[in-house]
Design a protein around this motif. Sequence first.
Motif, mmCIF file in Angstrom:
data_model
loop_
_atom_site.group_PDB
_atom_site.id
_atom_site.type_symbol
_atom_site.label_atom_id
_atom_site.label_comp_id
_atom_site.label_asym_id
_atom_site.label_seq_id
_atom_site.Cartn_x
_atom_site.Cartn_y
_atom_site.Cartn_z
ATOM 1 N N SER A 41 25.015 18.773 33.784
ATOM 2 C CA SER A 41 25.437 20.157 33.564
ATOM 3 C C SER A 41 26.942 20.282 33.720
ATOM 4 N N THR A 42 27.500 21.290 33.077
ATOM 5 C CA THR A 42 28.939 21.557 33.161
ATOM 6 C C THR A 42 29.227 22.890 33.829
ATOM 7 N N VAL A 43 28.199 23.536 34.363
ATOM 8 C CA VAL A 43 28.383 24.783 35.104
ATOM 9 C C VAL A 43 27.717 24.617 36.466
ATOM 10 N N PRO A 44 28.213 25.329 37.504
ATOM 11 C CA PRO A 44 27.626 25.184 38.838
ATOM 12 C C PRO A 44 26.412 26.065 39.084
ATOM 13 N N ARG A 45 26.255 27.107 38.255
ATOM 14 C CA ARG A 45 25.106 27.986 38.427
ATOM 15 C C ARG A 45 24.812 28.692 37.111
#
Length: 738
Positions: A41-45
């Motif tokens: 993934s490239t986003v934390p949430r």
Amino acid sequence: MSPAIGQPIRRIEGRAKVLGKARYAAEYPIRNLAHAVPVLSTVPRGRISAIDTAAAVASPGVLTVLTHLNAPRLPYRQPKEVPATNPKVGDPLRPLRDDVIRFDRQYVAVVVADTLEHAEAAAALVKVTYEPLTGVTSFDRALPNAQLPREGGRTGPYRRGTPDAAFAAAPVKVDQRYVVPTEHHNPMEPHATVAVWNGSQLTLYDKSQWVQNIQQHAALAFGIPYGNVRVLSPFMGGGFGSALRAWPHIDVAAMAARVVKRPVKLSLSREAMYGSVGFRPLTRMRVRLGATPDGRLTSVMHEAWAQTSTYEEFTENTLGATRLMYNVPNLATTYRIVPMNVSTPTYMRGPGEVTGMFALETAMDELAVALKMDPVQLRILNEPPKDLSVNLPWSLRTYVDALRDGAKRFDWARRTPEPGSMRDGGLLVGLGVAGSTYPGNRNPASARVRMDPDGTVTVQSAGTDIGPGTYTSMAQVAADAVGVDVSRVRVELGDSRLPYSNAQGGSALFASLSPAVRQAGLELARALVMAAVSDARSPLRGLNPDTLISAGDRVGVKADPTKFVTHAELLKSLRRPLEAHATSAPSGKPTHSIHSFGAHFVELTVDPDVYEIRIRRIVSSFGVGAVINPRTAHSQAVGGIIGGVGMGLLEETRSDPRRGRIMNANFSEYLIPVHADIPVFEAEYLKEFDPIIGPLGGKGVGELPIVGVAAAISNAVYHATGKRIRDLPITIDKLLAD
């Protein structure tokens, strides 16, 4: 024949490693092997709103692309007891189970192909669209949500006396804040798993510090009996705590192998190592010390705030050392966790103690400055008569001995107390000291010792060797117990089918496994004696077994060394192996406080024009009970101290506080020590024996050497410059800004 224990015997597995014959997790020659590469993934949430795998599926060599939309839903049965390496509170991450993103670089898909190159190329073609949600990615913004761990126990608030009132009344005070940043394990060998299914039987070649934990995890995850899973990890290229628990890549590899119906290898890239295999958590601390003008501590208050994930509560023993290190009647510790959108932290060499002792030992140096007192004398003055935190006597405490031994070898007496007062040409010279401690841990373990007809002795246990020399030390223990030369001993480790062993971690395996190996060896020696007096062809037949001894590769008469039968002759006559099995465990309620202690002395230089720091020399003294192998023990000391140098001057995982993205997930930007950073090490072990930890009197040496190094460096930097850096690592920009 002289005893093997205490001798600097070379690693018995060293030749295999040098010649490339020692197989690591990713190196097993499995036929028809497929390769898995995760998409991160490239986003934390957030949530996955769309995922396009069409181009990847159509790529050459691709066998399948697994996502949360098509991955098998594993049963994940719950264990009866949570493994000691796992957080006690929360829900472990289940890979590819839903569309929820919880942290940066979480697995969102896995591509399986016939070659690694095809898998990597196809993984780059997977397109993921996210519905981003606001994540908790800044420690400062997360602090208002800090909370006491629900686990309690050693992480719960602790108090003795009246620390607040004593601090308020103290004539001399220190009240400062300290920071240990996020740090990631960077072992030479990245994590890897090869999964092979044979019907309902699963074999995992895995990088693991606890193979039977992985066996249990995999069996529960896939809903199969424990006996259907075999885990092998005979060799590791460094663990440092990162391989203590089961991480998601193990499930993914086994899941993929079941789907494509052929063996699958998943070997993490360096970038993926910064995703879901844990790290040392960012920890902020406040330390308050109160003392009398003559240097006696009257109050200590130590608070810590440490990051954890949003789905598990990871805790470590950050404040345990503070409660026992010095003689102080009024003391309080409080540990809070700070949930963030990160993967769950894990144990990293010297876990907890190395973090807490950085703050405590730096604060002690600050107190020495305020008192105008020698830092070594301040520590000696506050030596406790017992472990006040549990009200138990010490099994063995030689902290003062370590301080005095190190100070003498280091020539601490040459130190002039004023900051900046020592120079070498144009360079500022700083001398610093700090203490070290780590618990003497011991867990249940079992071992089997067998002698074959050729007289060869084989030691077997599921315990692993991640580098401290377990193969060699267990061979030494068995050799002395059975009565053979160590060259005749083979050791088999890291196979879940072998006798039970707890983890290789927390400096516990030697103290845990060696009593079992010793006992099994003694029982085998007794079996040899009984064979010598009962076998019809033995020259010792009919003698009183109490008059015989197994030693020197033979069974002989104690009073007459000329009367004997060799082990090989006995076994040849018996035409069968002899073996013994033993289990060892610590006694129930503890009667003593068991800890190791040490001291580090650091000499460094600082260029006053550019503030470049260069360490010249580190002298360390350790008390760990009996040292079984001085050669491997020294290697552990050197390795730990190098880790401490990295912690003090170089290591920091940097994240974008806005997006939660780790910015230096690679070897070029995450700085670790190289040869040019490493000075002369003079590490010595005190000659001692701790009978409480076990019959061999020795405690683990893996964790202790790293604890306190960063504080000694910090204190030396202050002595050289007069600038106190309380936020690790100590870098040029911080010195310039101070």
